[in-house]
Motif scaffolding. Structure first.
Motif, mmCIF file in Angstrom:
data_model
loop_
_atom_site.group_PDB
_atom_site.id
_atom_site.type_symbol
_atom_site.label_atom_id
_atom_site.label_comp_id
_atom_site.label_asym_id
_atom_site.label_seq_id
_atom_site.Cartn_x
_atom_site.Cartn_y
_atom_site.Cartn_z
ATOM 1 N N GLY A 220 0.841 -0.872 0.103
ATOM 2 C CA GLY A 220 -0.041 -0.058 -0.396
ATOM 3 C C GLY A 220 0.373 1.322 -0.206
ATOM 4 O O GLY A 220 2.106 1.748 -1.145
ATOM 5 N N MET A 221 0.522 2.698 0.855
ATOM 6 C CA MET A 221 1.091 3.364 0.871
ATOM 7 C C MET A 221 2.382 3.113 0.916
ATOM 8 O O MET A 221 3.662 4.240 0.930
ATOM 9 C CB MET A 221 0.169 4.514 1.980
ATOM 10 N N GLU A 222 2.837 2.549 2.306
ATOM 11 C CA GLU A 222 4.157 2.575 2.795
ATOM 12 C C GLU A 222 5.150 2.119 1.514
ATOM 13 O O GLU A 222 6.445 2.449 2.176
ATOM 14 C CB GLU A 222 4.518 1.453 3.817
ATOM 15 N N GLN A 223 5.201 1.637 0.562
ATOM 16 C CA GLN A 223 6.160 1.470 -0.585
ATOM 17 C C GLN A 223 6.398 2.712 -0.969
ATOM 18 O O GLN A 223 7.621 2.854 -1.524
ATOM 19 C CB GLN A 223 4.981 1.284 -1.887
ATOM 20 N N PHE A 224 5.719 3.910 -0.746
ATOM 21 C CA PHE A 224 6.212 5.157 -0.894
ATOM 22 C C PHE A 224 7.958 5.153 -0.050
ATOM 23 O O PHE A 224 7.206 4.866 0.798
ATOM 24 C CB PHE A 224 5.802 6.474 -0.368
ATOM 25 N N PRO A 225 8.602 5.705 -0.706
ATOM 26 C CA PRO A 225 9.966 5.817 0.049
ATOM 27 C C PRO A 225 10.097 7.147 1.426
ATOM 28 O O PRO A 225 9.386 8.027 1.566
ATOM 29 C CB PRO A 225 11.512 6.207 -0.479
ATOM 30 N N HIS A 226 10.502 6.464 2.553
ATOM 31 C CA HIS A 226 10.804 6.774 3.921
ATOM 32 C C HIS A 226 8.805 7.676 3.628
ATOM 33 O O HIS A 226 9.225 8.941 3.684
ATOM 34 C CB HIS A 226 11.425 8.662 3.395
ATOM 35 N N PHE A 227 7.919 6.942 3.798
ATOM 36 C CA PHE A 227 6.565 7.394 4.425
ATOM 37 C C PHE A 227 6.322 8.121 5.078
ATOM 38 O O PHE A 227 5.632 8.956 5.028
ATOM 39 C CB PHE A 227 5.981 6.257 3.827
ATOM 40 N N ALA A 228 6.767 7.416 5.633
ATOM 41 C CA ALA A 228 6.377 7.872 7.332
ATOM 42 C C ALA A 228 7.105 9.542 7.162
ATOM 43 O O ALA A 228 6.959 10.844 7.755
ATOM 44 C CB ALA A 228 7.046 7.353 8.967
ATOM 45 N N PHE A 229 8.333 9.242 6.836
ATOM 46 C CA PHE A 229 9.055 10.958 6.854
ATOM 47 C C PHE A 229 7.791 12.240 6.083
ATOM 48 O O PHE A 229 8.521 13.001 6.849
ATOM 49 C CB PHE A 229 10.126 11.239 6.364
ATOM 50 N N TRP A 230 7.737 11.804 5.092
ATOM 51 C CA TRP A 230 7.697 12.647 4.425
ATOM 52 C C TRP A 230 5.862 12.532 4.653
ATOM 53 O O TRP A 230 5.170 14.188 5.058
ATOM 54 C CB TRP A 230 6.892 11.867 3.017
ATOM 55 N N GLN A 231 4.792 11.637 4.919
ATOM 56 C CA GLN A 231 3.686 12.387 6.248
ATOM 57 C C GLN A 231 4.072 12.780 7.577
ATOM 58 O O GLN A 231 3.075 14.164 7.222
ATOM 59 C CB GLN A 231 2.819 10.832 6.705
ATOM 60 N N ASP A 232 5.068 12.943 8.281
ATOM 61 C CA ASP A 232 5.024 14.149 9.488
ATOM 62 C C ASP A 232 5.645 15.321 8.413
ATOM 63 O O ASP A 232 4.729 16.141 8.453
ATOM 64 C CB ASP A 232 6.599 13.473 9.895
ATOM 65 N N LEU A 233 6.544 15.259 7.057
ATOM 66 C CA LEU A 233 7.054 16.626 7.429
ATOM 67 C C LEU A 233 5.303 17.489 6.452
ATOM 68 O O LEU A 233 5.522 19.057 6.584
ATOM 69 C CB LEU A 233 7.240 16.291 5.847
ATOM 70 N N GLY A 234 4.485 16.597 5.155
ATOM 71 C CA GLY A 234 3.493 16.831 5.489
ATOM 72 C C GLY A 234 2.566 17.460 6.568
ATOM 73 O O GLY A 234 1.789 18.568 6.624
ATOM 74 N N ASN A 235 2.083 17.420 7.332
ATOM 75 C CA ASN A 235 1.514 17.117 8.975
ATOM 76 C C ASN A 235 2.324 18.713 9.002
ATOM 77 O O ASN A 235 1.709 19.303 9.319
ATOM 78 C CB ASN A 235 1.658 16.319 9.722
ATOM 79 N N LEU A 236 3.820 18.826 9.373
ATOM 80 C CA LEU A 236 4.509 20.062 10.068
ATOM 81 C C LEU A 236 4.148 20.986 8.973
ATOM 82 O O LEU A 236 3.545 22.205 9.384
ATOM 83 C CB LEU A 236 5.844 19.585 9.788
ATOM 84 N N VAL A 237 4.090 20.368 7.707
ATOM 85 C CA VAL A 237 3.674 22.032 6.576
ATOM 86 C C VAL A 237 2.387 22.266 6.146
ATOM 87 O O VAL A 237 2.086 23.750 6.617
ATOM 88 C CB VAL A 237 4.040 21.144 4.852
ATOM 89 N N ALA A 238 1.475 21.804 6.568
ATOM 90 C CA ALA A 238 0.146 21.754 6.772
ATOM 91 C C ALA A 238 -0.170 22.506 8.152
ATOM 92 O O ALA A 238 -1.058 23.565 7.928
ATOM 93 C CB ALA A 238 -0.810 20.609 6.753
ATOM 94 N N ASP A 239 0.375 21.769 9.180
ATOM 95 C CA ASP A 239 0.468 23.111 10.316
ATOM 96 C C ASP A 239 0.584 24.624 10.543
ATOM 97 O O ASP A 239 0.068 25.282 10.871
ATOM 98 C CB ASP A 239 1.372 22.217 11.427
ATOM 99 N N GLY A 240 1.782 24.658 9.544
ATOM 100 C CA GLY A 240 3.347 25.638 9.612
ATOM 101 C C GLY A 240 1.812 26.222 8.578
ATOM 102 O O GLY A 240 1.388 27.681 8.386
ATOM 103 N N CYS A 241 0.789 26.377 8.024
ATOM 104 C CA CYS A 241 0.318 26.757 6.891
ATOM 105 C C CYS A 241 -1.068 27.456 7.666
ATOM 106 O O CYS A 241 -1.396 28.048 7.494
ATOM 107 C CB CYS A 241 -0.545 26.058 5.614
ATOM 108 N N ASP A 242 -1.295 26.236 8.319
ATOM 109 C CA ASP A 242 -2.532 26.926 8.967
ATOM 110 C C ASP A 242 -2.259 27.602 10.076
ATOM 111 O O ASP A 242 -3.115 28.957 10.125
ATOM 112 C CB ASP A 242 -2.812 26.082 10.433
ATOM 113 N N PHE A 243 -1.177 27.579 11.152
ATOM 114 C CA PHE A 243 -0.520 28.329 11.321
ATOM 115 C C PHE A 243 -0.455 30.012 10.669
ATOM 116 O O PHE A 243 -0.813 30.995 12.014
ATOM 117 C CB PHE A 243 0.797 28.144 12.451
ATOM 118 N N VAL A 244 0.209 29.656 10.272
ATOM 119 C CA VAL A 244 0.914 31.745 9.253
ATOM 120 C C VAL A 244 -1.414 31.760 8.486
ATOM 121 O O VAL A 244 -0.762 33.240 8.633
ATOM 122 C CB VAL A 244 1.410 30.811 7.910
ATOM 123 N N CYS A 245 -1.276 30.496 7.760
ATOM 124 C CA CYS A 245 -2.079 31.592 6.713
ATOM 125 C C CYS A 245 -3.621 32.156 6.987
ATOM 126 O O CYS A 245 -4.515 32.110 6.658
ATOM 127 C CB CYS A 245 -2.523 30.304 4.922
#
Ligand SMILES: *[C@@H]1O[C@H](CO)[C@@H](O)[C@H](O)[C@H]1NC(C)=O
Ligand SMILES: *[C@@H]1O[C@H](CO)[C@@H](O)[C@H](O)[C@H]1NC(C)=O
Ligand SMILES: *[C@@H]1O[C@H](CO)[C@@H](O)[C@H](O)[C@H]1NC(C)=O
Ligand SMILES: *[C@@H]1O[C@H](CO)[C@@H](O)[C@H](O)[C@H]1NC(C)=O
Length: 278
Positions: A220-245
């Motif tokens: 499944g989705m786990e096949q993407f390389p460094h899936f957890a890392f990108w998921q975390d990064l995505g969440n971080l970015v989303a949080d940042g966006c949420d905070f800023v925008c």
């Protein structure tokens, strides 16, 4: 030890030989523009450099006009047609009836200039006219037009202008890619970097995907390389966006947030499960 000395001695002799042969070739006369070395125009020098690729070629053309004119013309770009017969002759006319040769222009009296897609090469100092043109020296004018993808072709005589008081000339034309304006590279540095970046990402994703699937055995989705890392990064970015925008304060009404985020999140996860291949 002595054999090493012999070898190096031989090498020196060989190198000397190669250099002398090379120097012999370099000594061939080339185009000389009018004026002293110091006062020669930079534009003319640049153009002569541009013409250099044509210097090893020989061009011929023949005119047969009725019974009176039967001539062959031999032409070289910035080299002598036949150094043993005529000094500096760059364009020679041969009368095929009588075998008489006439120098039309010499490379030691060269003039050259260009336009956007042509180069004009002029050899002056040819043999003198007899009755025509007040007995002045002959001159050859060669118009080189841009034609991409051919080094040189279609060398041709256009006309011989000699029924004048003076400033007579033989006019020739030919096609060559050297007369073409430099093609500006269609890719800017920025787009090249972008392409490299994009292909690196593609390699990363496919390589990582294969690694995760075949070596690690992920599904499944786990096949993407460094899936957890990108998921975390995505969440971080989303949080940042949420905070800023986001214009509304973060503690918006709880009911609204509940409906929006949580339910959507669950739903999309369920949908993803259906899509899984296994
Ligand atoms: C032009 O003539 C010269 C001498 O006859 C010959 O060596 C050369 O190959 C000819 N060039 C072409 C393109 O026919
Ligand atoms: C070019 O060479 C010819 C033949 O050797 C010579 O007569 C003429 O003076 C030379 N021209 C120049 C400008 O040196
Ligand atoms: C020109 O000269 C060549 C060689 O001598 C000959 O074969 C040809 O027939 C002549 N052409 C004319 C039109 O006289
Ligand atoms: C003549 O050639 C030079 C050098 O290639 C080029 O920079 C210049 O633009 C050309 N001149 C014209 C009028 O295009």
């Amino acid at each position: 030890m002595s054999s090493a000395w012999h070898t190096s001695g031989l090498l020196v002799v060989l190198v000397a030989l190669v250099v002398s042969v090379w120097a012999e070739e370099v000594k061939e006369n080339s185009c000389d523009v009018i004026g002293d070395q110091s006062s020669e125009s930079q534009m003319e020098k640049a153009l002569l450099k541009k013409l250099e690729p044509l210097s090893q070629m020989r061009f011929n053309t023949t005119v047969e006009l009725g019974t009176t004119e039967n001539y062959t013309y031999h032409f070289r770009v910035c080299r002598e047609v036949d150094s043993s017969l005529h000094d500096f002759a760059g364009l020679v006319q041969i009368d095929r009836k009588t075998g008489k040769t006439t120098v039309v222009g010499r490379i030691n009296e060269t003039q050259v200039f260009n336009g956007s897609d042509w180069i004009m090469l002029i050899y002056k100092g040819g043999d003198s006219y007899g009755r025509h043109c007040s007995g002045e020296k002959r001159r050859a004018v060669i118009m080189i037009s841009c034609k991409r993808e051919v080094t040189a072709s279609s060398f041709n005589i256009i006309s011989e202008e000699r029924e004048k008081e003076q400033e007579c000339f033989y006019l020739f034309e030919m096609d060559s890619s050297v007369a073409c304006p430099a093609e500006d590279s269609r890719l800017s540095i920025g787009s090249i970097l972008l392409m490299i970046f994009a292909s690196l990402i593609a390699v990363y994703i496919t390589g990582g995907f294969l690694y995760q699937r075949l070596v690690v055995g992920a599904k499944g989705m786990e096949q993407f390389p460094h899936f957890a890392f990108w998921q975390d990064l995505g969440n971080l970015v989303a949080d940042g966006c949420d905070f800023v925008c986001r214009s509304k304060p973060r503690n918006a009404p709880a009911a609204y947030r509940g409906v929006g985020d949580d339910q959507l999140g669950e739903e999309s996860e369920e949908r993803d499960d259906h899509l899984l291949p296994m």
